[in-house]
Write an enzyme that holds these catalytic residues in place. Structure first.
Site, PDB file in Angstrom:
ATOM      1  N   ASP A 188       0.857  -1.188   0.000  1.00  0.00           N
ATOM      2  CA  ASP A 188       0.000   0.000   0.000  1.00  0.00           C
ATOM      3  C   ASP A 188       0.889   1.234   0.000  1.00  0.00           C
ATOM      4  O   ASP A 188       2.099   1.151   0.152  1.00  0.00           O
ATOM      5  CB  ASP A 188      -0.971  -0.025   1.184  1.00  0.00           C
ATOM      6  CG  ASP A 188      -0.260  -0.095   2.528  1.00  0.00           C
ATOM      7  OD1 ASP A 188       0.953   0.123   2.569  1.00  0.00           O
ATOM      8  OD2 ASP A 188      -0.930  -0.374   3.537  1.00  0.00           O
ATOM      9  N   ASP A 196      -2.648   8.298  -1.651  1.00  0.00           N
ATOM     10  CA  ASP A 196      -3.976   8.908  -1.618  1.00  0.00           C
ATOM     11  C   ASP A 196      -4.302   9.365  -0.211  1.00  0.00           C
ATOM     12  O   ASP A 196      -3.567   9.072   0.735  1.00  0.00           O
ATOM     13  CB  ASP A 196      -5.041   7.889  -2.070  1.00  0.00           C
ATOM     14  CG  ASP A 196      -5.183   6.751  -1.073  1.00  0.00           C
ATOM     15  OD1 ASP A 196      -4.148   6.324  -0.506  1.00  0.00           O
ATOM     16  OD2 ASP A 196      -6.310   6.278  -0.842  1.00  0.00           O
ATOM     17  N   ASP A 252      -8.134  -7.321   1.059  1.00  0.00           N
ATOM     18  CA  ASP A 252      -7.118  -7.597   2.082  1.00  0.00           C
ATOM     19  C   ASP A 252      -7.629  -7.130   3.436  1.00  0.00           C
ATOM     20  O   ASP A 252      -8.487  -6.257   3.510  1.00  0.00           O
ATOM     21  CB  ASP A 252      -5.828  -6.822   1.777  1.00  0.00           C
ATOM     22  CG  ASP A 252      -5.958  -5.358   2.181  1.00  0.00           C
ATOM     23  OD1 ASP A 252      -5.450  -4.987   3.254  1.00  0.00           O
ATOM     24  OD2 ASP A 252      -6.615  -4.581   1.452  1.00  0.00           O
ATOM     25  N   CYS A 272     -13.274 -28.252   8.874  1.00  0.00           N
ATOM     26  CA  CYS A 272     -12.024 -27.629   8.407  1.00  0.00           C
ATOM     27  C   CYS A 272     -10.893 -28.652   8.321  1.00  0.00           C
ATOM     28  O   CYS A 272     -10.762 -29.527   9.178  1.00  0.00           O
ATOM     29  CB  CYS A 272     -11.633 -26.495   9.358  1.00  0.00           C
ATOM     30  SG  CYS A 272     -10.140 -25.623   8.854  1.00  0.00           S
ATOM     31  N   CYS A 300      -7.588 -27.647   7.999  1.00  0.00           N
ATOM     32  CA  CYS A 300      -6.310 -26.962   8.235  1.00  0.00           C
ATOM     33  C   CYS A 300      -5.458 -27.764   9.227  1.00  0.00           C
ATOM     34  O   CYS A 300      -5.951 -28.668   9.915  1.00  0.00           O
ATOM     35  CB  CYS A 300      -6.536 -25.542   8.741  1.00  0.00           C
ATOM     36  SG  CYS A 300      -6.940 -25.419  10.507  1.00  0.00           S
ATOM     37  N   CYS A 324      -6.903 -27.774  12.884  1.00  0.00           N
ATOM     38  CA  CYS A 324      -8.097 -28.607  13.094  1.00  0.00           C
ATOM     39  C   CYS A 324      -7.807 -30.096  12.949  1.00  0.00           C
ATOM     40  O   CYS A 324      -8.473 -30.927  13.564  1.00  0.00           O
ATOM     41  CB  CYS A 324      -9.207 -28.172  12.141  1.00  0.00           C
ATOM     42  SG  CYS A 324      -9.883 -26.547  12.564  1.00  0.00           S
ATOM     43  N   HIS A 330      -5.326 -21.312  11.363  1.00  0.00           N
ATOM     44  CA  HIS A 330      -6.722 -21.653  11.082  1.00  0.00           C
ATOM     45  C   HIS A 330      -7.452 -20.508  10.382  1.00  0.00           C
ATOM     46  O   HIS A 330      -8.124 -20.719   9.361  1.00  0.00           O
ATOM     47  CB  HIS A 330      -7.463 -22.019  12.369  1.00  0.00           C
ATOM     48  CG  HIS A 330      -8.942 -22.134  12.149  1.00  0.00           C
ATOM     49  ND1 HIS A 330      -9.530 -23.278  11.650  1.00  0.00           N
ATOM     50  CD2 HIS A 330      -9.943 -21.229  12.296  1.00  0.00           C
ATOM     51  CE1 HIS A 330     -10.831 -23.073  11.513  1.00  0.00           C
ATOM     52  NE2 HIS A 330     -11.112 -21.836  11.908  1.00  0.00           N
TER      53      HIS A 330
END
Length: 369
Positions: free
Chosen positions: A92, A146, A266, A304, A306, A309, A335
Site C-alpha cells: 500500500d 492517496d 485484504d 475444516c 487446516c 483442526c 486456522h
C-alpha cells in the site's frame, strides 16, 4: 509483464473469475490477500503461507519506511529476498497509516508532514516519495499515494481530499520508475457521496492505470452503505482491469464485495482475531477463551482441514491461550488464514458453477449472519 485476464462473468450477479499475471506468478481471482504489515504475516513463516496456498501478500509502505528503512531493504535485494517470499507482493502507499495519525500529521498539496508513531521523529511523504519507497521495496503491485477520508466527513472536506488524491495519482504515475516489473494501481475515493465517487473514478481511470482500488470504505460506515457505494462505484471501473477493495476481510464483506464485481481484498482481521483467541468457523465465530471449551476435545471446526483442526482440540488450544503460550496464537492464525483463503477458493468454484448466490445464502445461514 502485468496483465488481467477475465475468465468468466457470473450469470447471477456481477461476480467474476479472473487471473492476474505478474512477474512472480499468476493470481486467481477473486482473491483474499493476507496482510504482512512489517514484512511478515504475524506468527507465520513464508513456507507456511505457501502451504496455506496464499497467492499474494500485502506489506505496508509506511511501517517499512520507518523500520527498517527502504534503503536497507533495497540493499538486501528487495522485499521478496529480505523476507524470503517468492510470490507476488502488494504494497500500500502509506497513505492510510499517515492519515490515521490525526494530530500527528499536517496535509498540504506537496504531501504530508507527520511525526513517527515509533519515536516522534519528523517525516515527510509526498506522492513521489511514496513511489520511491515502493520502487526500492520492489513489490509487484504498488498503490498510488492517496488520502483516505474518515467517516463521517463533510461534503466539502471529501471533495477537496478527493481532488487532491487525483492530482497526487497523476504525480505518482509520472514519477514511477519500474513500469516493466511493478504495476501501479490508482485509488478511487469520494467518501459516501455518489457524485464525488463518479468524479473520482473518471479522473483516476483517465490516467489508465493497470488496476484500480476502491478506498475509503469499511471505515466505520454501516454495511448497507458500503454495499450501496460499492454497487455503483464498481460499474465506473473498466472491465479489463483488476478491481481491489481495500481493507475488508470478514466473510460477509468478502461475499458482498465479490457479488459486486471485486477481484481483490485484504485485511488484518484473521491474524488480529487469532491473537485474541477468536476463530472463524463454518458455524460462526467462536472465542476459545470461554469456559465452555475447557473440556471440549473436538477440533475448532469439524468441517475444516487446516493443520490446526487436523491435530489439536479446543480444550488444548484454550489451555494455550489461558497460559499465554505463543503456540496458541500461531495455531489460531493458521486456522483463520486457511479459513478465508479456502473460502475464496470455494467462492471461485461457486462462480464457475453459476451457484454463487446459493452458496452465499447457505454460508450466511450457517455462520449466523
Amino acid at each position: 509483464m502485468f496483465k488481467y485476464e477475465l475468465i468468466k462473468e457470473s450469470k447471477e450477479c456481477k461476480a467474476r473469475l479472473g487471473k492476474i499475471h505478474t512477474p512472480r506468478g499468476v493470481i486467481e481471482t477473486p482473491v483474499f490477500m493476507p496482510v504482512g504489515t512489517k514484512a511478515t504475516v504475524k506468527a507465520m513463516t513464508p513456507e507456511e503461507m505457501k502451504e496455506l496456498d496464499a497467492q499474494i501478500i500485502l506489506s505496508n509502505t509506511y511501517h517499512l519506511y520507518l523500520r527498517p528503512g527502504h534503503e536497507l531493504i533495497k540493499e538486501a535485494g528487495g522485499l521478496h529476498k529480505f523476507m524470503n517470499w517468492e510470490g507476488p507482493i502488494l504494497t500500500d502507499s502509506g497513505g492510510f497509516q499517515v492519515f490515521s495519525l490525526g494530530a500527528l500529521r499536517r496535509i498540504r498539496e506537496e504531501g504530508v508532514e507527520f511525526r513517527s508513531h515509533v519515536d516522534g521523529s519528523k517525516h515527510f511523504i509526498s506522492p513521489e516519495k511514496s513511489m520511491e519507497i515502493q520502487n526500492y521495496l520492489g513489490s509487484d503491485i504498488m498503490m498510488a499515494f492517496d488520502e483516505c477520508t474518515p467517516y463521517p466527513a463533510s461534503y466539502e472536506y471529501v471533495k477537496q481530499s478527493m481532488e487532491r488524491t487525483t492530482r497526487w495519482a497523476r504525480r505518482c504515475k509520472e514519477y514511477h520508475k519500474n513500469t516493466d516489473t511493478q504495476a501501479l494501481f490508482g485509488i478511487v475515493q469520494g467518501g459516501m457521496y455518489r457524485d464525488l465517487r463518479i468524479e473520482s473514478a473518471k479522473g483516476i481511470t483517465e490516467l489508465d492505470f493497470p488496476g484500480y482500488a476502491i478506498g475509503g470504505l469499511s471505515v466505520g460506515e454501516p454495511r448497507e452503505l458500503m454495499c450501496e457505494v460499492l454497487d455503483y462505484t464498481v460499474d465506473l471501473l473498466p472491465k479489463d482491469k483488476p478491481r481491489y477493495l481495500m481493507g475488508v476481510g470478514s466473510p460477509d464483506y468478502l461475499f458482498e464485495a465479490v457479488e459486486r464485481g471485486i477481484d481483490m481484498a485484504d485485511c488484518v482481521l484473521p491474524t488480529r482475531l487469532a491473537r485474541h483467541g477468536a476463530f472463524m468457523t463454518s458455524q460462526g465465530q467462536i472465542t476459545i477463551k470461554n469456559a465452555k471449551y475447557r473440556n471440549d476435545f473436538n477440533p475448532i471446526d469439524e468441517e475444516c482441514q487446516c493443520y490446526t483442526c487436523r491435530n489439536y482440540t479446543r480444550a488444548y488450544i484454550r489451555h494455550l491461550f489461558a497460559e499465554k503460550e505463543i503456540l496458541g496464537a500461531r495455531l489460531a492464525t493458521i486456522h483463520n488464514l486457511f479459513f478465508l483463503i479456502n473460502l475464496m477458493k470455494r467462492i471461485r468454484i461457486s462462480i464457475m458453477e453459476d451457484n454463487f448466490i446459493n452458496f452465499k445464502k447457505n454460508f450466511y445461514e450457517k455462520y449466523g449472519y
